[in-house]
Design a protein around this motif. Structure first.
Motif, short mmCIF file in Angstrom:
data_model
loop_
_atom_site.label_atom_id
_atom_site.label_comp_id
_atom_site.label_asym_id
_atom_site.label_seq_id
_atom_site.Cartn_x
_atom_site.Cartn_y
_atom_site.Cartn_z
N VAL A 104 0.83 -1.21 0.00
CA VAL A 104 0.00 0.00 0.00
C VAL A 104 0.86 1.25 0.00
O VAL A 104 0.58 2.23 -0.73
CB VAL A 104 -0.97 -0.01 1.20
CG1 VAL A 104 -1.66 1.35 1.36
CG2 VAL A 104 -2.01 -1.11 1.03
N HIS A 105 1.93 1.25 0.79
CA HIS A 105 2.81 2.42 0.83
C HIS A 105 3.44 2.68 -0.54
O HIS A 105 3.60 3.83 -0.96
CB HIS A 105 3.90 2.22 1.88
CG HIS A 105 3.37 2.15 3.28
ND1 HIS A 105 4.10 1.65 4.34
CD2 HIS A 105 2.15 2.50 3.79
CE1 HIS A 105 3.37 1.71 5.45
NE2 HIS A 105 2.19 2.22 5.13
N SER A 106 3.82 1.58 -1.22
CA SER A 106 4.40 1.73 -2.56
C SER A 106 3.39 2.30 -3.54
O SER A 106 3.74 3.14 -4.39
CB SER A 106 4.92 0.38 -3.06
OG SER A 106 6.00 -0.08 -2.27
N VAL A 107 2.14 1.86 -3.43
CA VAL A 107 1.09 2.39 -4.30
C VAL A 107 0.91 3.88 -4.06
O VAL A 107 0.85 4.70 -5.01
CB VAL A 107 -0.24 1.65 -4.07
CG1 VAL A 107 -1.39 2.36 -4.81
CG2 VAL A 107 -0.13 0.21 -4.55
N LEU A 108 0.84 4.28 -2.79
CA LEU A 108 0.65 5.69 -2.46
C LEU A 108 1.85 6.54 -2.88
O LEU A 108 1.70 7.72 -3.19
CB LEU A 108 0.39 5.85 -0.96
CG LEU A 108 -0.90 5.21 -0.45
CD1 LEU A 108 -1.05 5.44 1.05
CD2 LEU A 108 -2.11 5.78 -1.18
N ALA A 109 3.03 5.91 -2.88
CA ALA A 109 4.25 6.63 -3.29
C ALA A 109 4.43 6.64 -4.80
O ALA A 109 5.35 7.29 -5.32
CB ALA A 109 5.47 5.99 -2.64
N GLY A 110 3.53 5.97 -5.51
CA GLY A 110 3.64 5.91 -6.97
C GLY A 110 4.74 5.01 -7.47
O GLY A 110 5.15 5.11 -8.64
N ARG A 111 5.18 4.09 -6.64
CA ARG A 111 6.29 3.21 -7.02
C ARG A 111 5.74 1.87 -7.53
O ARG A 111 5.79 0.84 -6.85
CB ARG A 111 7.23 3.00 -5.84
CG ARG A 111 7.80 4.32 -5.30
CD ARG A 111 8.84 4.12 -4.24
NE ARG A 111 10.07 3.57 -4.79
CZ ARG A 111 11.17 3.37 -4.08
NH1 ARG A 111 11.20 3.67 -2.80
NH2 ARG A 111 12.25 2.86 -4.65
N TYR A 112 5.20 1.92 -8.73
CA TYR A 112 4.65 0.72 -9.36
C TYR A 112 4.75 0.88 -10.87
O TYR A 112 5.04 1.98 -11.38
CB TYR A 112 3.21 0.47 -8.94
CG TYR A 112 2.28 1.65 -9.10
CD1 TYR A 112 1.65 1.90 -10.31
CD2 TYR A 112 2.02 2.51 -8.04
CE1 TYR A 112 0.80 2.99 -10.47
CE2 TYR A 112 1.16 3.59 -8.18
CZ TYR A 112 0.55 3.82 -9.39
OH TYR A 112 -0.29 4.90 -9.55
N GLU A 113 4.52 -0.23 -11.58
CA GLU A 113 4.67 -0.25 -13.02
C GLU A 113 3.30 -0.25 -13.70
O GLU A 113 2.26 -0.49 -13.07
CB GLU A 113 5.45 -1.50 -13.46
CG GLU A 113 6.76 -1.72 -12.73
CD GLU A 113 7.79 -0.65 -13.04
OE1 GLU A 113 7.70 -0.05 -14.14
OE2 GLU A 113 8.66 -0.40 -12.19
N ALA A 137 -6.44 9.35 1.16
CA ALA A 137 -7.30 10.02 2.15
C ALA A 137 -7.69 9.04 3.25
O ALA A 137 -7.74 9.40 4.44
CB ALA A 137 -8.54 10.58 1.47
N HIS A 138 -7.95 7.80 2.86
CA HIS A 138 -8.30 6.76 3.83
C HIS A 138 -7.11 6.52 4.77
O HIS A 138 -7.28 6.34 5.98
CB HIS A 138 -8.66 5.47 3.08
CG HIS A 138 -9.31 4.42 3.93
ND1 HIS A 138 -10.27 4.71 4.87
CD2 HIS A 138 -9.12 3.07 3.98
CE1 HIS A 138 -10.65 3.59 5.46
NE2 HIS A 138 -9.96 2.59 4.94
N GLY A 139 -5.91 6.52 4.20
CA GLY A 139 -4.71 6.34 5.01
C GLY A 139 -4.47 7.51 5.95
O GLY A 139 -4.07 7.31 7.10
N ALA A 140 -4.73 8.71 5.48
CA ALA A 140 -4.55 9.90 6.32
C ALA A 140 -5.48 9.86 7.53
O ALA A 140 -5.18 10.42 8.59
CB ALA A 140 -4.81 11.16 5.51
N ALA A 141 -6.60 9.14 7.37
CA ALA A 141 -7.56 9.00 8.47
C ALA A 141 -7.24 7.80 9.35
O ALA A 141 -7.96 7.50 10.31
CB ALA A 141 -8.98 8.86 7.91
#
Length: 274
Positions: A104-113, A137-141
């Motif tokens: 999930v952190h990688s997705v939020l950081a844009g580190r995917y192909e 936003a869900h993560g920020a909550a």
């Protein structure tokens, strides 16, 4: 005990393997829990990695790496010395929640192909959101109402990650490869304390025994380590961890265990869905 038609006075010994038992106060708590059973025989509580080790090796030297609800690597040397990777300040984030956190952190950081698109769609669906910004936003909550609920939610997502790795999604493979490598480092590190050049090991827990991660660890340890010259022999455990707890309880009670005992236990435990 009710189903077996026995009472507490007839129980000679009990061994309990519990996740997370590490500190003195945790062992004291576990002893209190066992005391409430009313069992008067020998009572013992250990980290669940210990009973997994017994299930696989039954007192022989070897290393067990667990990666499921929790993560720990435990070894028993030829001199009967117990070693844990955390003694060395090492931690292998192979527990279910950590695979999901990393993903999930990688997705939020844009580190995917680009090839990860359909995998990310599965992740968004799991979290019941429609886009990566909504996931952020869900993560920020906080993802959930409290830390325990959040860890549970992430743990339950782990099969999505290991299955995606099997399907060759780059992000999932990267996450699983990284976690598997930390387990390999931990196994190699404990093996440095063994005298023998051939060290047996096994894997347990839903994450480390998933097809992709198990193969990754076995591949890394499948060749003679160039620095130490050690060979690693993967041992598939005949017994589930609860079988190891029973073998430990036999020892506590002074009951002799022979070569045929593990196989007999394995047959008996099948009837209980173990």
């Amino acid at each position: 005990m009710e189903q077996a038609g026995i009472n507490v006075e007839q129980v000679a010994a009990i061994q309990a393997g519990m996740a997370g038992l590490d500190r003195d106060e945790e062992f004291a708590w576990a002893d209190g829990v066992l005391a409430k059973t009313g069992i008067l025989g020998r009572r013992s509580a250990v980290n669940d990695t210990h009973i997994a080790h017994t299930a696989a090796f039954n007192g022989r030297p070897g290393i067990v790496a667990i990666g499921g609800t929790g993560s720990l690597i435990l070894g028993r040397t030829e001199q009967e010395i117990w070693l844990r990777n955390d003694q060395f300040g090492h931690y292998a984030p192979t527990a279910a929640r950590f695979l999901s956190y990393d993903t999930v952190h990688s997705v939020l950081a844009g580190r995917y192909e680009q090839e990860d698109h359909s995998f990310i769609e599965q992740i968004l669906a799991y979290w019941n959101v429609r886009s990566v910004p909504e996931l952020a936003a869900h993560g920020a909550a906080g993802f959930a109402d409290d830390k325990q609920a959040m860890n549970r939610k992430f743990s339950q997502m782990a099969p999505l990650v290991t299955e995606a790795a099997m399907q060759q999604f780059p992000l999932a493979m990267k996450v699983c490869d990284s976690a598997a490598d930390t387990a390999v480092v931990g196994i190699l590190m404990l093996a440095s304390c063994f005298q023998s050049k051939q060290v047996s090991y096994t894997l347990t827990g839903s994450c480390l025994t998933s097809s992709y991660m198990k193969a990754a660890v076995q591949k890394a340890l499948g060749q003679t380590n160039p620095s130490t010259g050690r060979e690693f022999d993967y041992k598939s455990s005949e017994l589930p961890a609860v079988g190891g707890a029973i073998l430990d309880a036999y020892q506590l009670a002074g009951i002799k265990v022979n070569q045929g005992t593990p196989a007999a236990l394995q047959d008996q435990l099948k009837g209980y869905g173990a």
